[in-house]
Design an enzyme around this catalytic site. Structure first.
Site, mmCIF file in Angstrom:
data_model
loop_
_atom_site.group_PDB
_atom_site.id
_atom_site.type_symbol
_atom_site.label_atom_id
_atom_site.label_comp_id
_atom_site.label_asym_id
_atom_site.label_seq_id
_atom_site.Cartn_x
_atom_site.Cartn_y
_atom_site.Cartn_z
ATOM 1 C CB SER A 558 -0.943 -0.039 1.204
ATOM 2 O OG SER A 558 -1.942 0.928 1.102
ATOM 3 C CG HIS A 673 -5.907 -2.210 0.523
ATOM 4 N ND1 HIS A 673 -5.128 -1.914 -0.587
ATOM 5 C CD2 HIS A 673 -5.289 -1.616 1.572
ATOM 6 C CE1 HIS A 673 -4.100 -1.161 -0.217
ATOM 7 N NE2 HIS A 673 -4.178 -0.971 1.079
#
Length: 699
Positions: A558, A673
């Protein structure tokens, strides 16, 4: 004041003329990859998977590593984490080889204390998915206090942030006929009472912020159509998001209804929702409402509040009744002021106590606060030292709470603490998943480019020779005030440490290890400091001869994936392996992709020329160049990631290939995610990573 008037737009932070968004990256030949599930990008991703998986899964070590990872992840003797429920039970969500999507289940404290607790299934997510022909990922339950038998279940299709919310009865173990049911969307919901919800969602097509989150909050009555819900608060499309929530006492009584207007990722206005309309509270923009206990509303400050003589990082409280009566005149009391090396990591409440998780030079402690006529007093829970301490679920019926204790080489233990008596009981201990006897943990400091000392942990074999030959994996994140603290990972230990690897975690700026100031030091125009910190730790490892560029690999996801991209483009000579997980990569267009607009408070706005100039200096995508000695990278993402769009990873791989560099790429079709919709997929991803790292650093 009406709901529509409640949130006047904040003045722009920068008055420069904005570049039209259509001009940003307009010549990018890979913009087509931004169509998240388009036929062309999906065909490209599948072809990449086929090629890369043949390389990584074709390695003789892959099958063994995947089996070891899956055995650890699916182990029946894992300690199930539990939460107190108002009905007196302990609840847990459990996944294993037989329950891939998971079981939501419950037991009693007495049974949980035994070696073999007896569990009662509340909901079988695998069975639900089969019955509904759906790809459900369970994302939690929001239950109405005090009994907590009526719950809003959050279900995601494949792991997306966009979710479906449905009312469930834990007594009948079934969805409530005619109960609350909200169709898929990026939304948040809070109980106002048993027949009313506070809902923020996309009520009308396009009624979301530039960050793709809701900004209109409505009260939805039981049996009412969505179109008939009553608006109670409204932000603006330029905000990050808006939401509403309640503060409740230990008996479940609502004592305040609040709305949060996220002006930026880190700045928010809090409003008290009254019958006369929303009332803006006089709090600094960088604050967080943390808890309500003993009549006190507890607030953390992420910026100085000079008008009240409070500092960044302070934990303060207000008498809620006085605050509601006159917010401007209500007296604030200091609960805790961390030192320069400390940070408040967690705040929770039992029935009568405030419990604070504190980091002190990246080592954990738990402090218990009581409020009385003389203000706040505190004592420390006598938990194991030199550990990471996590505050778990708390009881509202009494002062008990669960606490976890862990370290890099120490399996997690789970404690039941009584915040009133300070009594501690170790109720569970995780089995060891790897042989830790051959490794030691050390903490060092590196000196960054501006002279700031950057701490980092090294987990290494006891007998390592300081000749630069140790295969070393360095991990960091460096953003959004997220702290990297010591934690036990059975998979990392088994697949890396036990095989002779060294593991390093860098506490670079941008994180929260030393409070908000540590984070603020690497915001926006100062972003390069986080990267310089990372390079300083990398160089320090090499200078100490713990490892060498030939044996040094790095990993991050991320925001940490962005860090990996910067490391690739700015200092490729330091590394021989780079694992880039669900990354941000195209920073010129990031605010237009996925939820990117919500992170302008962290990175700056590419549409503002002066801020784009800063971003352009470190933007990995535009700084990829031909003729450099880049290591072969391994890039991972997920199709279902609607937070950090998979286009970032796709573009990175495509651009590297265009420039003639070898690249390995894997796109998980599900998983969101976290890129792990189930434990089998998690095991696959981890095995792929450690095969890659073994090939690059151990061979």
């Amino acid at each position: 004041m009406t709901a529509a008037q409640a949130a006047d737009p904040a003045p722009p932070a920068n008055t420069e003329a904005r570049t039209p968004l259509t001009d940003l990256g307009k010549d990018d030949p890979y913009k087509w990859m931004e169509e998240i599930e388009g036929e062309r990008p999906m065909a490209w991703a599948k072809a990449q998977n086929t090629r890369s998986l043949a390389v990584l899964q074709g390695d003789s070590r892959y099958a063994g590593l995947e089996a070891q990872a899956l055995a650890i992840l699916n182990a029946k003797d894992r300690v199930p984490g539990v939460s107190f429920a108002g009905d007196g039970s302990l609840r847990n969500f459990w996944q294993d080889a037989d329950h891939v999507r998971g079981l939501w289940r419950r037991t009693t404290l007495e049974s949980y204390r035994t070696a073999d607790p007896q569990w009662e299934t509340i909901l079988d997510i695998d069975a639900l998915s089969k019955a509904e022909n759906a790809n459900w990922v369970f994302k939690g339950a929001n239950c109405l206090p005090p009994e907590e038998t009526r719950c809003l279940l959050t279900l995601s299709d494949g792991g997306k942030d966009a979710v479906t919310i449905r009312e469930f009865d834990t007594t009948t173990k079934a969805f409530v006929p005619g109960g609350f049911a909200l169709p898929e969307g990026k939304q948040n919901v809070a109980w106002l009472d048993k027949d009313t919800l506070l809902v923020a969602r996309e009520w009308e097509p396009g009624q979301v912020t530039k960050s793709s989150y809701p900004y209109v909050v409505k009260a939805l009555k039981r049996g009412q159509a969505l179109a008939d819900a009553k608006e109670v608060f409204r932000g603006t499309p330029d905000d990050v998001s808006a939401s509403a929530y309640t503060l409740t006492d230990a008996d479940g009584k609502v004592v305040a209804v609040l709305a949060n207007r996220g002006v930026s990722f880190f700045e928010a206005e809090t409003y008290l929702l009254t019958d006369a309309g929303p009332v803006k509270l006089p709090l600094p923009l960088k604050h967080s409402i943390q808890a309500y206990v003993a009549g006190q509303m507890v607030v953390s400050l992420e910026q100085d509040w000079p008008e009240r003589n409070f500092k960044t990082g302070d934990l303060i409280s207000f008498d809620l009744a006085a605050f509601k009566a006159d917010p401007a005149k209500a007296v604030a009391t200091l609960v805790l002021r961390p030192t320069a090396k400390q940070s408040v990591e967690g705040v929770t409440t039992t029935r009568d106590r405030l419990v604070v998780g504190l980091l002190d030079n990246v080592t954990g402690a738990a402090l218990v606060y009581a409020h009385g006529p003389q203000g706040w007093t505190h004592q420390k829970l006598a938990l194991p030292a030199n550990s990471t301490i996590g505050l778990g679920s708390t009881s509202q019926k009494d002062d008990r709470l669960f606490v976890s204790v862990t370290g890099y080489l120490t399996p997690s233990t789970y404690w039941l603490a009584d915040a009133a008596s300070l009594k501690l009981e170790q109720v569970k201990a995780s089995p060891a998943r790897f042989d830790a006897s051959t490794h030691v943990v050390e903490q060092f400091e590196a000196t960054s480019s501006d002279g700031v000392k950057i701490p980092y942990f090294v987990v290494r074999p006891r007998g390592v020779k300081y000749d630069g030959s140790a295969p070393t994996l360095l991990y960091a994140y460096g953003g959004f005030q997220v702290s990297m603290t010591p934690a036990y990972s059975g998979v990392m230990g088994k697949l890396w440490l036990e095989r002779g690897g060294t593991y390093v975690v860098a506490n670079i700026r941008g994180g929260g290890e030393f409070g908000p100031a540590w984070h603020d030091a690497a915001l926006k125009a100062n972003r390069q400091k986080a990267y310089d910190d990372f390079f300083a730790v990398s160089q320090d490892l090499i200078d100490r001869k713990i490892t060498s560029p030939r044996r040094l690999g790095i990993m991050g996801g991320s925001n940490g994936g962005l860090l990996m991209g910067v490391a690739l483009t700015q200092r490729p000579e330091l590394y021989n392996a780079i694992v880039v997980q669900v990354p941000l990569f195209d920073m010129i267009r990031y605010s237009q992709i996925g939820a990117g607009a919500s992170w302008v408070g962290e990175y700056g706005d590419p549409a503002i020329p002066s801020e784009r100039a800063v971003i352009a200096k470190y933007d990995p995508y535009s700084n990829l160049k031909a003729g450099r000695k880049y290591p072969e990278v391994f890039i991972e993402t997920s199709t279902k990631d609607d937070r950090v769009h998979p286009a970032h990873a796709r573009k990175a791989a495509a651009r590297l290939e265009e420039l003639g560099y070898p690249v390995l790429y894997y796109e998980n079709i599900d998983g969101g995610h976290a890129a792990s919709a189930n434990l089998a997929e998690t095991a696959r991803r981890q095995a792929l990573e450690y095969v890659y790292l073994s090939k690059k650093l151990m061979d």
